[in-house]
Motif scaffolding. Structure first.
Motif, PDB file in Angstrom:
ATOM      1  N   GLN A 139     -10.286  10.713   4.038  1.00 58.97           N
ATOM      2  CA  GLN A 139      -8.902  10.968   3.640  1.00 58.97           C
ATOM      3  C   GLN A 139      -8.101   9.671   3.671  1.00 58.97           C
ATOM      4  O   GLN A 139      -8.239   8.866   4.586  1.00 58.97           O
ATOM      5  N   VAL A 140      -7.286   9.514   2.666  1.00 61.26           N
ATOM      6  CA  VAL A 140      -6.382   8.363   2.581  1.00 61.26           C
ATOM      7  C   VAL A 140      -4.980   8.912   2.395  1.00 61.26           C
ATOM      8  O   VAL A 140      -4.751   9.779   1.543  1.00 61.26           O
ATOM      9  N   GLN A 141      -4.051   8.404   3.169  1.00 58.94           N
ATOM     10  CA  GLN A 141      -2.668   8.822   3.060  1.00 58.94           C
ATOM     11  C   GLN A 141      -1.849   7.682   2.444  1.00 58.94           C
ATOM     12  O   GLN A 141      -2.033   6.518   2.800  1.00 58.94           O
ATOM     13  N   LEU A 142      -0.964   8.047   1.548  1.00 57.18           N
ATOM     14  CA  LEU A 142      -0.144   7.079   0.834  1.00 57.18           C
ATOM     15  C   LEU A 142       1.319   7.475   0.968  1.00 57.18           C
ATOM     16  O   LEU A 142       1.666   8.645   0.743  1.00 57.18           O
ATOM     17  N   VAL A 143       2.164   6.504   1.292  1.00 58.93           N
ATOM     18  CA  VAL A 143       3.595   6.775   1.426  1.00 58.93           C
ATOM     19  C   VAL A 143       4.377   5.695   0.684  1.00 58.93           C
ATOM     20  O   VAL A 143       4.311   4.514   1.049  1.00 58.93           O
TER      21      VAL A 143
ATOM     22  N   ALA B  71       2.562   2.267   1.532  1.00 58.79           N
ATOM     23  CA  ALA B  71       1.796   2.069   2.759  1.00 58.79           C
ATOM     24  C   ALA B  71       0.623   3.039   2.770  1.00 58.79           C
ATOM     25  O   ALA B  71       0.810   4.231   2.510  1.00 58.79           O
ATOM     26  N   TYR B  72      -0.563   2.525   3.042  1.00 58.29           N
ATOM     27  CA  TYR B  72      -1.727   3.407   3.047  1.00 58.29           C
ATOM     28  C   TYR B  72      -2.405   3.403   4.408  1.00 58.29           C
ATOM     29  O   TYR B  72      -2.345   2.424   5.151  1.00 58.29           O
ATOM     30  N   SER B  73      -3.030   4.509   4.716  1.00 58.65           N
ATOM     31  CA  SER B  73      -3.734   4.652   5.984  1.00 58.65           C
ATOM     32  C   SER B  73      -4.925   5.564   5.775  1.00 58.65           C
ATOM     33  O   SER B  73      -5.047   6.231   4.746  1.00 58.65           O
TER      34      SER B  73
END
Length: 127
Positions: A1-5, A23-25
């Motif tokens: 999973q990759v989260q993008l904001v 910003a990615y995590s």
């Protein structure tokens, strides 16, 4: 999973500038592409710019060439889009997207290639 904001959108007059951030995590692939898309009301989502995992290559839509610049800072896990000389037709929700590539050299411009998306940031350009 990759989260993008995404962040950095706003209201600006024609000719103005903004810097959008994504910003990615999460766990990223060894090779991946990150891109910006935008969607105006009543229109399809369109590719704006993309950049490879190491920043070595980039690609732009014809409509933004010379005005927008994509970059990334892997140490900060952030991608940027510097948008200059804004026009009213640039008004849209801007999304960042992540594509887990299987081979080097691809910078796809079709939304269907991308695995993860941010929630978007609104850019409004007044005339």
């Amino acid at each position: 999973q990759v989260q993008l904001v995404e962040s950095g959108g706003g209201l600006v007059q024609a000719g103005g500038s903004l810097r959008l951030s994504c910003a990615y995590s999460g766990r990223t692939s060894t090779i991946y592409v990150m891109s910006w898309f935008r969607q105006a009301p009543g229109k399809a989502r369109e590719f704006v710019a993309g950049i490879s995992w190491n920043g070595g290559s980039s690609r732009y839509a014809e409509s933004v060439k010379g005005r927008f610049a994509i970059s990334r800072d892997n140490a900060k896990k952030t991608m940027y889009l510097q948008v200059n000389s804004l026009k009213p037709e640039d008004t849209a929700v801007y999304y960042c997207a992540y594509y887990a590539a299987v081979t080097r050299g691809l910078l796809p411009d079709a939304a269907s290639w991308y695995n993860y998306w941010g929630q978007g940031t609104q850019v409004t350009v007044s005339s």
